[in-house]
Write a protein that holds these residues in place. Structure first.
Motif, PDB file in Angstrom:
ATOM      1  N   LEU A  35     -26.628   5.825  20.597  1.00 43.48           N
ATOM      2  CA  LEU A  35     -26.222   4.756  21.523  1.00 43.48           C
ATOM      3  C   LEU A  35     -27.330   3.716  21.685  1.00 43.48           C
ATOM      4  O   LEU A  35     -27.058   2.509  21.693  1.00 43.48           O
ATOM      5  N   LEU A  36     -28.557   4.191  21.825  1.00 46.08           N
ATOM      6  CA  LEU A  36     -29.686   3.266  21.988  1.00 46.08           C
ATOM      7  C   LEU A  36     -29.897   2.421  20.736  1.00 46.08           C
ATOM      8  O   LEU A  36     -30.138   1.209  20.828  1.00 46.08           O
ATOM      9  N   THR A  65     -22.741   7.441  15.538  1.00 45.57           N
ATOM     10  CA  THR A  65     -22.721   6.868  16.890  1.00 45.57           C
ATOM     11  C   THR A  65     -23.270   5.447  16.891  1.00 45.57           C
ATOM     12  O   THR A  65     -22.687   4.547  17.505  1.00 45.57           O
ATOM     13  N   PRO A  69     -27.312  10.147  22.559  1.00 47.44           N
ATOM     14  CA  PRO A  69     -28.117   9.123  23.253  1.00 47.44           C
ATOM     15  C   PRO A  69     -28.930   8.264  22.292  1.00 47.44           C
ATOM     16  O   PRO A  69     -29.021   7.046  22.473  1.00 47.44           O
TER      17      PRO A  69
END
Length: 266
Positions: free
Chosen positions: A89-90, A147, A86
């Motif tokens: 991704l952010l 990521t 997460p």
């Protein structure tokens, strides 16, 4: 010019023969070193190591501690992924976030988690929590970095294709964005998996909690070089097996990717 049977053999057979020859040379060098310079320190020969390994394989303590180390490594890896994906991704979804967090990411991934061991040992003691914290602190960085890089490398054309065909957000994520990200994310996962096993065994060795690292510590304390060598070799094999699992998973999920089709995933 006559051809040797090995030259006319299929490529797979040639690779297998070459690997077996390399192993044979390694065992010969190992034996010569154990009988020569290593004899004064009790360095075991290949045969002696195999005998010790057979003896240990018949004990439940050996297998239970291996299971403890693997369980700790996988649990810590799972926590690192739950945090890293997460966050990655952010960060990757916004150019300003990528630029502003670059220094933090560079700093975090270069700090050795072992240097924080005394602090974590005071906080958590010689428990599994100590190993989990060390794993997360160490393994989360490659997941975040890969990521965020994967999100940043998504082609703008893919986004326009999704808009042109009026795909839902879920379909864009599943069929366009995720396939573009997975090759990069898997690199981070493989690195994080290796780090997780290393930190699990290191925390057991330095912190004194149950696991393969603690068995290695006990063997070294009583100067049992034969068993210490077997424990070290077992840790290396666990690393190879863990990496192989991720390679096979990557090949299965990314069978369409050029690097996998050409054998580049291994």
């Amino acid at each position: 010019m006559t051809r040797t049977p090995l030259r006319t053999a299929p490529p797979g057979v040639r690779r297998l023969v070459n690997r077996l020859l390399a192993l044979l040379v390694a065992f010969v060098v190992w034996h010569l070193f154990a009988r020569g310079p290593g004899s004064s320190s009790g360095f075991p020969t290949p045969l002696e190591s195999m005998e010790s390994a057979v003896d240990l394989a018949g004990t439940s303590v050996y297998w239970s501690n291996i299971a403890t180390s693997v369980e700790t490594a996988l649990l810590g890896l799972g926590l690192a992924v739950l945090v890293g994906l997460p966050v990655g991704l952010l960060i990757g979804a916004d150019e300003r976030a990528r630029r502003s967090t670059q220094l933090i990411l560079d700093f975090g991934r270069t700090v050795p988690a072992i240097a924080l061991l005394p602090l974590f040992l005071l906080m958590f003691g010689a428990t599994r929590s100590l190993g989990l914290v060390l794993i997360v602190v160490s393994a989360v960085w490659p997941v975040i970095i890969q990521t965020s890089y994967a999100v940043g490398e998504i082609s703008p054309q893919l986004r326009r294709v999704g808009q042109a065909y009026h795909l839902t957000r879920w379909h864009r994520l599943r069929h366009l964005i995720a396939p573009s990200m997975l090759p990069f994310v898997f690199v981070g996962l493989r690195i994080a998996a290796t780090i997780s096993l290393l930190m699990a065994i290191s925390s057991e060795f330095l912190g004194g909690s149950d696991g393969l690292g603690y068995l290695l510590l006990q063997a070294m304390q009583i100067n049992d070089t034969h068993r210490a060598f077997v424990y070290s070799f077992t840790a290396a094999l666990l690393g190879l097996v863990l990496n192989l699992v991720f390679v096979l998973l990557q090949r299965r999920l990314l069978w369409w990717h050029p690097s996998v089709r050409k054998g580049g995933a291994s």
